[in-house]
Design an enzyme around this catalytic site. Sequence first.
Site, short mmCIF file in Angstrom:
data_model
loop_
_atom_site.label_atom_id
_atom_site.label_comp_id
_atom_site.label_asym_id
_atom_site.label_seq_id
_atom_site.Cartn_x
_atom_site.Cartn_y
_atom_site.Cartn_z
N GLU A 41 0.85 -1.19 0.00
CA GLU A 41 0.00 0.00 0.00
C GLU A 41 0.90 1.25 0.00
OE1 GLU A 41 -3.66 1.54 2.86
OE2 GLU A 41 -1.92 0.60 3.79
N LYS A 114 -9.78 1.59 -1.21
CA LYS A 114 -10.00 1.15 0.17
C LYS A 114 -11.32 1.68 0.72
CE LYS A 114 -7.25 2.34 3.73
NZ LYS A 114 -6.07 2.32 4.61
N CYS A 152 -5.07 -3.04 3.25
CA CYS A 152 -4.72 -2.79 4.64
C CYS A 152 -5.85 -2.88 5.65
CB CYS A 152 -4.03 -1.43 4.72
SG CYS A 152 -3.02 -1.25 6.24
#
Length: 270
Positions: A41, A114, A152
């Site tokens: 990321e 995300k 993440c």
Amino acid sequence: MTQVAVAQFAPGQDKDENRRSVVELTARAAAEGAQVVLLPEYAMFTASRVDRRYVDAAEPLNGPFLTAVADAAHREGVYLVLGVNESLGKGADRFMNTLVALSPEGERVGLYRKIHLYDAFGVKESDVVAPGPIDEPETFTVDDVVFGLQACYDLRFPEVTRRIADAGVHVLLLAAQWVPGPLKEDHWRTLVRARAIENTVYVATAGQSAPGGVGHSMIVDPVGTPVAALGEEAFTVTSAQVLARRVEKVRNTNPVLSLRRFSVTSRSSG
């Protein structure tokens, strides 16, 4: 059967240097036989905290950073997946934390923005990051192996991975900057293995190394066994073979996805 490599390094604020790192690690993974290469990321730009610097550094998906990275994927003949800061346009006060999958032809074959923002552990990512939409998961296929994408903090929300498993994936590619802190490495290893076990999928992870992340990139098989793993070291690669028939065999023995009695639905933000 497909060879997957996960690479970890410590991106900084110099995007040119980060690009060179991505290109070098991709070449190293390709030389070791990888067909799919996963990097962390925020591989494009990372600062000491997520603030306005990330907005200023963000680029569109056809910007110079991803253009150069796509050239590397084409040159090495690999699928390349990494996290970038995606610009929302001139004058925007936020950006998107986006995971991009590129084909060996340098074409985009998947995106993941995300969904859950890192407003935890004393950080408030939502100040400068816009959440991704809840769209149908995007996948791509290499040989007979189907890959999905995740980023993440979404690892802490099991329903995110479940939706991706429901899209038919055999391998989840998870890019992360898992920030150091008390018990964070233990959380990381536990959650990665749990997502693999409960969804009977491989989970391949690439995390940033110190100082921004804990490292410990790994590839975990559908019963939760790490088949390749790194420690805290920086600028390194490991790889493993993944097999669709391995997933099918595990699901025949442990058909949790077909036996479950609940589905995943989105919750209104209002």
